[in-house]
Scaffold this active site. Structure first.
Site, PDB file in Angstrom:
ATOM      1  N   GLU A 123     -35.509  -2.788 -36.590  1.00 23.65           N
ATOM      2  CA  GLU A 123     -34.223  -3.270 -37.088  1.00 23.65           C
ATOM      3  C   GLU A 123     -34.052  -2.964 -38.575  1.00 23.65           C
ATOM      4  O   GLU A 123     -32.961  -2.596 -39.020  1.00 23.65           O
ATOM      5  CB  GLU A 123     -34.097  -4.778 -36.841  1.00 23.65           C
ATOM      6  N   ASP A 270     -33.409   2.903 -24.910  1.00 25.01           N
ATOM      7  CA  ASP A 270     -32.129   3.565 -25.183  1.00 25.01           C
ATOM      8  C   ASP A 270     -32.148   4.556 -26.343  1.00 25.01           C
ATOM      9  O   ASP A 270     -31.930   5.758 -26.165  1.00 25.01           O
ATOM     10  CB  ASP A 270     -31.027   2.512 -25.410  1.00 25.01           C
ATOM     11  N   GLU A 364     -24.218  -9.346 -21.165  1.00 22.55           N
ATOM     12  CA  GLU A 364     -25.500  -8.778 -21.567  1.00 22.55           C
ATOM     13  C   GLU A 364     -26.188  -8.089 -20.397  1.00 22.55           C
ATOM     14  O   GLU A 364     -26.893  -7.110 -20.579  1.00 22.55           O
ATOM     15  CB  GLU A 364     -26.414  -9.862 -22.137  1.00 22.55           C
ATOM     16  N   GLU A 382     -21.508  -0.743 -28.245  1.00 23.64           N
ATOM     17  CA  GLU A 382     -21.850   0.477 -27.511  1.00 23.64           C
ATOM     18  C   GLU A 382     -20.715   0.985 -26.626  1.00 23.64           C
ATOM     19  O   GLU A 382     -20.512   2.197 -26.493  1.00 23.64           O
ATOM     20  CB  GLU A 382     -23.111   0.247 -26.673  1.00 23.64           C
ATOM     21  N   THR A 468     -28.072   5.474 -34.710  1.00 24.25           N
ATOM     22  CA  THR A 468     -27.838   4.486 -33.656  1.00 24.25           C
ATOM     23  C   THR A 468     -27.111   3.261 -34.184  1.00 24.25           C
ATOM     24  O   THR A 468     -26.533   2.507 -33.419  1.00 24.25           O
ATOM     25  CB  THR A 468     -29.171   4.067 -32.998  1.00 24.25           C
TER      26      THR A 468
END
EC number: 3.2.1.-
Length: 913
Positions: A123, A270, A364, A382, A468
């Site tokens: 993160e 991902d 989710e 996304e 991302t």
């Protein structure tokens, strides 16, 4: 292929594929995006800055350590004004140059990166390092324009390098895979770091480094960052499953063994795939493209079942690993656009759009028949990202309407006076006091680009690649000088294969010979989602009778249920530590249909457990406050999912303990006159936890403590778990109930046996003794030979002022759940923290499946069962005997154990992330 040319395919076939949205309407929607951004950003600056995030319901900042811990979610917070850094390049894209310049000055003057705090490497890399690099790119671009940022001297880049150096210690492993967490001040080695003991990380966590680290190397000329990121990617590539060419979700950073072998394109994996393709675009290294193409071919062969994307097992990729999808896979259609594979991108996006329209937001997780599996929605971007990329590739105004839907739903359901609040439940519209930094970094960026015309943009986005986190890195970095010391990563066995470059840059005109082509792909998917309903019951063989047993109905002490499991070929194995594993032998089922029911039952059990684990509760403390302990003995206890929440009580619950009769608590209490007004002690087993609570509450107890009946169990060697309810409302239970393993419970029982009257304090964390006794003189001298009163007070003060936290320990997979195959193989869910069986039985009913979240808690490998048994046997030999002639000897031995438990409890506090 040159990276710049590769990115041009995004221009796509900008042909008219239906009724175009008017320029005026696009302008209105673009302005609406800007207004929504202003609402979110200004509220962050007014009510939260310099905190990391805004809490939009309470209109204040979220400061780590001052708010209740949210577990792994808080690993993104490092007391470095996260939201502001994450938003820097969004300000420039939205033509807010003045605000950008002010924001950069704030970052340079206010933000510190040397905080003594443990953060997620993943993160921090994508949000903070990426944010600083994106801000630097924008500052350089504006400075070169000659009108703004003329004072800028690469200060953001210097901060980025400082942060990169703080992240580098995490890569000090034999494999090159980074530790999942790092202390910004102390790194990962040494007790002061409070980290560095983790063994596992997710694939995306280790494989989503290359863009930021390579950009940092090429901006600064220091190759060390790019070299470390490449080494991690090389190791993941080497550890792929060679037959399926898929990677698992979680890997051991030291051995390279896959801890979770399920594979998909959602949470946990991902952005690993995303960064392989984008690393080729940014850096121009064909090796990244070849690796991506090999992975992509396997994804389309095994995982893609248009319009669905379903997880499979890497060793047996024809077997599904679960029956639901998570919302993070919504990025994949956008990645397919970059790849040039438009048809499946259209199909999957349409499925996601219809689910969005069905529930207002993407849950989710949702099932294959498009029902809610996990109801939260933290304002993830996304779906908007894929919508933008598909519009760029097709020019189809249909995607502008999809963007309008996103805007309308955000304003109707998520907008609150102080910003935008995440959805706690998309079905009820309830909110969560949360606005993640990625909402400002990504959502408004993609929505603005969707509705903006080229002349609305301050620069050409085709000159940049999106990370991302949607940070902008210039494609010119592909030609930036970089050290030749960076290895080529090619071995003699790994030569580029031209066959792996098919379908990389197709002529998009060939994909759309008919203007109605995209609509023809979408229509059947729209119908399927609109008409989704419960799946028909499977065909039942004559004589099979009743429908199959469902996991949510299963009770381990129900003989009828055990018989149904037997018919399905499922048996229960009782482990030495008191837990139970479910094992399926398909050949032992009474029929093929029954074997299929067994496989489905195992799947449901894993999903049910994962759902119950979604919100982990921290441990509780049981503090013995009566003579001669006076608060110095603290026992670590597990919480219950029902009853009084001790974390919301400033004083906890104080009372004398007494043993309930019957000790199991599974029938009406016969010694109610002794239980009344006391905290009842109960033994685990024979009935559900909630049933025990109801019986002692009826008898007048003010609280309860359940003690494990499995000799030798201890919180030292076994992860704490939550006591679950009984599947129905537990609102009638209004007192607290805590759980002690056998070792800790025996300490309490021995104290009661020796001193007859034992008073305890049940609370969320240990209290200092001055608080317990409200400033009064301590009622006596502590046990001879122990530390003095002042030392005890200092210990308790330290303990009480340190936030208590519990890091759940996931277990590695000793054997895998093989789904959908009728073969004489064992099907064994791995062990996790919380058992899916909502009951308390003498069968030690915890069935512990693997973590399903991408979470983000990083797993720790489970010790070998034989070693665990040996350790438990050793502990049992060390435990004091209950019957002894010398009370002083008994007390001394008890104190040794108490001190050990106190040290464990204090260590858990120090390990808080």
């Amino acid at each position: 292929m040159p990276a710049v040319l590769f990115s041009l395919m995004l221009l796509g076939a900008l042909c008219s594929l239906g009724q175009a949205m008017s320029r005026e309407e696009k302008l209105r929607l673009r302005n609406q995006v800007v207004e929504m951004f202003d609402h979110a950003y200004q509220n962050y600056m007014d009510h939260a800055y310099p905190a990391d995030e805004l809490m939009p319901l309470t209109c204040r900042g979220r400061v780590r350590g001052l708010e209740p811990s949210r577990g792994d979610v808080d690993d993104a917070l490092g007391k470095f004004s996260l939201t502001l850094i994450d938003t820097l390049d969004t300000l420039v894209l939205l033509n807010k140059t003045t605000e950008f310049e002010a924001a950069v000055r704030r970052v340079l003057s206010d933000v510190r990166l040397d905080n003594d705090i443990v953060v997620s490497v993943f993160e921090t890399n994508i949000r903070v390092l990426g944010g600083l690099l994106g801000g630097h790119s924008m500052a350089v671009m504006l400075k070169e324009g000659g009108q703004h940022m003329q004072w800028y001297q690469d200060e953001l880049l210097h901060m980025a390098k400082d942060l990169g150096l703080r992240l580098l210690p995490a890569f000090n492993t034999s494999s090159g895979l980074p530790y999942p967490r790092v202390n910004l001040k102390y790194g990962v080695r040494g007790p002061e770091t409070r980290t560095g003991t983790e063994t596992d990380t997710c694939t995306a966590c280790a494989g989503t480094i290359i863009l930021e680290f390579a950009a940092l190397s090429r901006f600064t000329g220091d190759p060390v960052f790019e070299a470390h990121a490449r080494r991690a990617l090389d190791f993941l590539w080497e550890k792929r499953q060679r037959n399926s060419n898929l990677v698992g979700t979680t890997i051991n950073i030291h051995s390279g063994e896959w801890v979770r072998r399920d594979s998909g394109v959602g949470a946990g994996i991902d952005s690993y795939y995303e960064y392989l393709l984008k690393a080729y675009i940014l850096l121009g290294d064909d090796l990244f493209l070849e690796r991506f193409n090999i992975h992509y071919a396997s994804i389309m062969k095994y995982i893609s079942q248009p319009p669905l994307l379903l997880d499979v097992h890497i060793h047996k990729p024809l077997l599904p690993a679960r029956t639901w999808m998570d919302s993070l896979l919504a990025f994949f259609p956008g990645l397919q656009v970059l790849k040039g594979d438009i048809r499946p991108a259209i199909e999957t996006h349409e499925m996601l759009y219809q689910v969005t329209k069905k529930h207002n937001f993407l849950p989710e997780a949702f099932t294959t028949d498009f029902r809610v599996h996990w109801a939260q929605h933290p304002l993830r971007p996304e779906f908007a990202e894929s919508t933008y990329f598909l519009y760029k590739a097709t020019g189809d105004p249909y995607y502008l309407e999809a963007g309008r839907t996103i805007l309308d739903n955000l304003n109707r359901f998520a907008r609150v006076p102080c910003g935008f609040a995440a959805m706690k439940d998309v079905r009820t519209g309830s909110h969560e006091d949360r606005m993640d930094s990625f909402f400002l970094a990504e959502m408004f960026k993609y929505l603005f680009l969707l509705f903006a015309e080229a002349e609305d943009l301050p620069f050409d986005v085709e000159d940049y690649i999106f990370t991302t986190e949607a940070h902008l890195l210039p494609l010119s970095l592909s030609t930036a000088p970089h050290s030749s010391s960076i290895p080529s990563n090619r071995t003699s066995e790994e030569e580029l294969d031209d066959s792996n470059f098919d379908w990389t840059c197709p002529n998009t005109r060939l994909l759309f010979p008919d203007p109605a082509y995209p609509g023809n792909l979408r229509d059947p998917i729209r119908s399927a989602v609109d008409k989704s309903c419960p799946r028909p019951a499977p065909y039942r063989e004559p004589g099979m009778g009743r429908p199959p047993l469902r996991a949510q109905d299963f009770m381990a002490n129900n003989p009828e249920h055990l018989e149904l499991l037997r018919r399905m070929g499922v048996s229960l194995i009782h482990l030495k530590d008191g837990r139970v594993q479910l094992v399926q032998h398909a050949t032992q089922a009474v029929s093929a249909v029954a074997a299929e029911d067994g496989v489905r039952f195992m799947q449901e059990m894993m999903e049910l457990s994962s759902q119950q684990q979604k919100e982990q509760l921290p441990p509780r403390a049981i503090q013995i406050v009566s003579h001669p302990f006076f608060g110095r003995v603290v026992l670590t206890a597990g919480p219950a999912q029902f009853g009084t929440d001790l974390s919301k009580s400033s004083t906890g619950l104080r009372g004398f303990v007494t043993v309930a009769e019957p000790y199991s608590g599974c029938a009406e209490i016969t010694n109610a006159e002794y239980v009344r007004g006391h905290i009842a002690l109960l033994q685990r087993g024979q009935c559900m936890f909630a049933e025990k609570a109801r019986h002692i509450q009826k008898a007048g107890a003010i609280g309860g403590i359940v003690i494990d009946d499995n000799e030798g169990s201890s919180s030292d060697t076994a992860p704490l778990f939550q006591m679950a309810g009984d599947g129905r409302s537990t609102d009638d239970i209004t007192m607290p109930l805590l759980f002690l393993f056998h070792k800790e419970g025996n300490i309490l029982l021995e104290a009661l046996k020796e001193y007859r009257e034992v008073e305890v304090l049940l609370s969320d964390k240990a209290r200092d003794r001055e608080t317990i006794f409200k400033g009064k003189p301590l009622p006596g001298i502590l046990i001879e030979g122990s530390m003095d009163v002042q030392e005890a007070k200092e210990d308790c003060l330290t303990e009480a002022t340190t936030p208590t936290s519990f890091e759940p320990i996931s277990q590695s997979q000793e054997s895998k759940l093989e789904l959908g195959k009728l073969a004489p193989e064992e099907v064994t869910p791995s062990q996790g923290e919380v058992g899916p069986v909502d009951q308390d039985t003498s069968l030690a009913e915890e069935v512990r499946p693997p973590e399903e979240e991408a979470s983000p808690t990083e797993a720790e490998a489970e010790a070998d069962l034989a070693e665990s048994k040996e350790k438990r046997d050793s502990e049992k030999r060390e435990e004091p005997e209950g019957d002894t002639d010398s009370s002083s000897q008994s007390v001394d031995e008890l104190m040794a154990d108490w001190r050990e438990d106190l040290e464990v409890f204090q260590q858990m506090e120090k390990d808080e992330l």
